[in-house]
Design a protein around this motif. Structure first.
Motif, PDB file in Angstrom:
ATOM      1  N   ARG A   1      -5.616   2.179  -2.620  1.00  0.00           N
ATOM      2  CA  ARG A   1      -6.919   2.811  -2.819  1.00  0.00           C
ATOM      3  C   ARG A   1      -8.044   2.036  -2.147  1.00  0.00           C
ATOM      4  N   ARG A   2      -7.935   0.707  -2.087  1.00  0.00           N
ATOM      5  CA  ARG A   2      -9.025  -0.136  -1.583  1.00  0.00           C
ATOM      6  C   ARG A   2      -8.511  -1.170  -0.587  1.00  0.00           C
ATOM      7  N   PRO A   3      -8.059  -0.730   0.579  1.00  0.00           N
ATOM      8  CA  PRO A   3      -7.568  -1.717   1.551  1.00  0.00           C
ATOM      9  C   PRO A   3      -8.670  -2.714   1.907  1.00  0.00           C
TER      10      PRO A   3
ATOM     11  N   ILE B   1      -2.638  -6.924  16.498  1.00  0.00           N
ATOM     12  CA  ILE B   1      -2.746  -5.484  16.236  1.00  0.00           C
ATOM     13  C   ILE B   1      -2.885  -5.339  14.725  1.00  0.00           C
ATOM     14  N   ASP B   2      -3.530  -4.301  14.261  1.00  0.00           N
ATOM     15  CA  ASP B   2      -3.538  -4.116  12.808  1.00  0.00           C
ATOM     16  C   ASP B   2      -2.414  -3.160  12.422  1.00  0.00           C
ATOM     17  N   VAL B   3      -1.895  -3.352  11.224  1.00  0.00           N
ATOM     18  CA  VAL B   3      -0.760  -2.563  10.765  1.00  0.00           C
ATOM     19  C   VAL B   3      -1.294  -1.389   9.965  1.00  0.00           C
ATOM     20  N   SER B   4      -1.299  -0.216  10.597  1.00  0.00           N
ATOM     21  CA  SER B   4      -1.750   0.980   9.897  1.00  0.00           C
ATOM     22  C   SER B   4      -0.619   1.997   9.748  1.00  0.00           C
ATOM     23  N   ASP B   5       0.304   2.012  10.684  1.00  0.00           N
ATOM     24  CA  ASP B   5       1.366   3.027  10.677  1.00  0.00           C
ATOM     25  C   ASP B   5       2.722   2.469  10.277  1.00  0.00           C
ATOM     26  N   GLY B   6       2.773   1.242   9.812  1.00  0.00           N
ATOM     27  CA  GLY B   6       4.041   0.599   9.463  1.00  0.00           C
ATOM     28  C   GLY B   6       4.280  -0.585  10.377  1.00  0.00           C
ATOM     29  N   LEU B   7       4.764  -1.677   9.785  1.00  0.00           N
ATOM     30  CA  LEU B   7       4.905  -2.932  10.527  1.00  0.00           C
ATOM     31  C   LEU B   7       5.790  -2.780  11.762  1.00  0.00           C
ATOM     32  N   ALA B   8       6.966  -2.163  11.587  1.00  0.00           N
ATOM     33  CA  ALA B   8       7.896  -2.060  12.720  1.00  0.00           C
ATOM     34  C   ALA B   8       7.297  -1.210  13.835  1.00  0.00           C
ATOM     35  N   ALA B   9       6.637  -0.109  13.459  1.00  0.00           N
ATOM     36  CA  ALA B   9       6.069   0.788  14.469  1.00  0.00           C
ATOM     37  C   ALA B   9       4.925   0.113  15.221  1.00  0.00           C
TER      38      ALA B   9
ATOM     39  N   ALA C   1       0.830  -1.202   0.000  1.00  0.00           N
ATOM     40  CA  ALA C   1       0.000   0.000   0.000  1.00  0.00           C
ATOM     41  C   ALA C   1       0.869   1.258   0.000  1.00  0.00           C
ATOM     42  N   ALA C   2       1.954   1.233   0.770  1.00  0.00           N
ATOM     43  CA  ALA C   2       2.855   2.400   0.799  1.00  0.00           C
ATOM     44  C   ALA C   2       3.476   2.619  -0.567  1.00  0.00           C
ATOM     45  N   ALA C   3       3.798   1.528  -1.263  1.00  0.00           N
ATOM     46  CA  ALA C   3       4.329   1.655  -2.625  1.00  0.00           C
ATOM     47  C   ALA C   3       3.257   2.220  -3.543  1.00  0.00           C
ATOM     48  N   GLY C   4       2.007   1.795  -3.349  1.00  0.00           N
ATOM     49  CA  GLY C   4       0.909   2.317  -4.160  1.00  0.00           C
ATOM     50  C   GLY C   4       0.753   3.815  -3.983  1.00  0.00           C
ATOM     51  N   LEU C   5       0.850   4.277  -2.731  1.00  0.00           N
ATOM     52  CA  LEU C   5       0.764   5.720  -2.471  1.00  0.00           C
ATOM     53  C   LEU C   5       1.950   6.450  -3.113  1.00  0.00           C
TER      54      LEU C   5
ATOM     55  N   GLY D   1       3.094   2.664   5.706  1.00  0.00           N
ATOM     56  CA  GLY D   1       1.801   2.629   6.386  1.00  0.00           C
ATOM     57  C   GLY D   1       0.703   2.140   5.472  1.00  0.00           C
ATOM     58  N   ASP D   2      -0.519   2.169   5.997  1.00  0.00           N
ATOM     59  CA  ASP D   2      -1.736   1.911   5.214  1.00  0.00           C
ATOM     60  C   ASP D   2      -1.913   0.460   4.771  1.00  0.00           C
ATOM     61  N   ASP D   3      -1.186  -0.471   5.403  1.00  0.00           N
ATOM     62  CA  ASP D   3      -1.336  -1.877   4.998  1.00  0.00           C
ATOM     63  C   ASP D   3      -2.691  -2.451   5.401  1.00  0.00           C
ATOM     64  N   TYR D   4      -3.112  -2.181   6.631  1.00  0.00           N
ATOM     65  CA  TYR D   4      -4.320  -2.781   7.204  1.00  0.00           C
ATOM     66  C   TYR D   4      -4.279  -4.303   7.149  1.00  0.00           C
ATOM     67  N   GLU D   5      -3.075  -4.832   7.380  1.00  0.00           N
ATOM     68  CA  GLU D   5      -2.908  -6.266   7.602  1.00  0.00           C
ATOM     69  C   GLU D   5      -2.950  -6.522   9.103  1.00  0.00           C
ATOM     70  N   LEU D   6      -3.014  -7.798   9.482  1.00  0.00           N
ATOM     71  CA  LEU D   6      -2.966  -8.157  10.898  1.00  0.00           C
ATOM     72  C   LEU D   6      -1.580  -8.677  11.246  1.00  0.00           C
TER      73      LEU D   6
END
Ligand code: ADP
Ligand code: MG
Length: 320
Positions: free
Chosen positions: A188-190, A208-216, A162-166, A259-264
């Motif tokens: 665009r469509r997580p 936790i969900d990954v919204s701000d980056g996996l490491a963070a 998603a970060a690459a997409g942005l 960011g913006d992955d919205y993975e678990l």
């Protein structure tokens, strides 16, 4: 078009029809039934134009995202989403924009069985707050604070896409064709992992969900758990599209910090590994990769073939 006409035209019947909506849009507040033996799960997220999506984003993508980011929080709790409320601040009542926004919002609401049950509509700079309300059997919700040293660390999907997409949308990364399309679509469509989150209950020890980056976000989970984590860089799942456009080092950096992955991101005690492997192999489950483990101590370390990688920090609106 007045405020009431606008509400009636665009928001009166959005998303799933649910029997547990005793009273929906139209009164001072909604009345919602909760199944016996369950706890309510509630979250809210605000999207501000130009901060949480690039200015000029398609209205339908904004509508989708506004609900998707909340569904991802519900997924991370292992809960079932049911209802949403929408506080919308608009510079003007642009009919094309409203139609697009509602179409995107309704598409993901319906897909997840969520009913829009209320909201607020005001005039001002474009800002969207969505609250999602769901439920979970009492005592079974997943938390971020319950990981233990020795637990295995897993992530769903393909972090960094998603970060690459942005970056592609903003011209910071170059690329064409199917790879570009796939990565932009991820931004665009997580697709929040709602069904999978529910199936992780009883298997995952923390989530936790990954919204701000996996490491963070990993840092937040282990800090809340009073532990540390080790990630093996070589185990990070990198999609073919990300690898093709960003190269190995770029892809790893995006997977760790984008960011913006919205993975678990979740932990599994060694004794539950077989159950997780079976779940991950079952129909409809997303790709799951073991990327490291929870350790005693504090902080996140990323181990590569030749030593440690620096650990990127995540997004923080108020950092100086
Ligand atoms: P009140 O003034 O009593 O707070 P409003 O006039 O703001 O009520 O809203 C009237 C009804 O329309 C309420 O049921 C409210 O939940 C609903 N509503 C208003 N704006 C939205 C929106 N953007 N999306 C969904 N429902 C909305
Ligand atoms: Mg009122």
């Amino acid at each position: 078009m007045g405020e009431f006409e606008l509400i009636e035209r665009y928001f009166a019947h959005v998303g799933a029809r649910r029997e547990d909506v005793v009273l929906g849009i139209g009164d001072d507040a909604a009345l919602l039934r909760v199944p016996p033996g369950h706890e309510i799960v509630a979250c809210v997220d605000t999207l501000v134009d130009g901060h949480h999506f690039p200015q000029g984003s398609h209205a339908d993508d904004i509508g989708w995202r506004a609900l998707a980011v909340n569904l991802s929080d519900i997924a991370a709790m292992g809960a079932r989403p049911a209802f949403a409320t929408l506080a919308l601040t608009l510079p003007e009542a642009d009919e094309d924009w409203l139609e697009g926004f509602v179409a995107g919002f309704a598409a993901i609401a319906t897909a997840h069985g969520v009913a829009l049950v209320g909201g607020d509509t005001t005039k001002g700079p474009l800002t969207i707050s969505v609250q999602v309300i769901g439920h979970v059997e009492s005592g079974t919700a997943l938390r971020r604070s319950t990981a233990r040293p020795g637990d295995l660390l897993y992530v769903t999907g393909w972090p960094g896409d998603a970060a690459a997409g942005l970056a592609l949308l903003q011209g910071r990364l170059q690329g064409q064709g199917a790879n570009r399309g796939a990565l932009e679509q991820k931004f665009r469509r997580p697709e929040p992992r709602v069904a999978f989150g529910q199936r992780l209950r009883g298997i995952a020890s923390a989530c936790i969900d990954v919204s701000d980056g996996l490491a963070a976000d990993l840092g937040r989970m282990v800090a809340a758990s009073g532990a540390g984590a080790v990630v093996r860089a070589a185990e990070l799942p990198l999609s073919r599209a990300l690898y093709a456009l960003a190269g190995e080092a770029g892809a790893r950096a995006l997977a760790l910090s984008g960011g913006d992955d919205y993975e678990l991101l979740f932990t599994v005690p060694p004794g539950a590994r077989a159950a997780l492997v079976a779940l991950a192999a079952s129909a409809g489950a997303p790709a799951c990769h073991c990327i490291g483990e929870v350790v005693a101590g504090r902080g996140v370390r990323v181990l590569a073939e030749r030593g440690e990688l620096p650990v990127p920090r995540g997004w923080d609106h108020f950092r100086a």
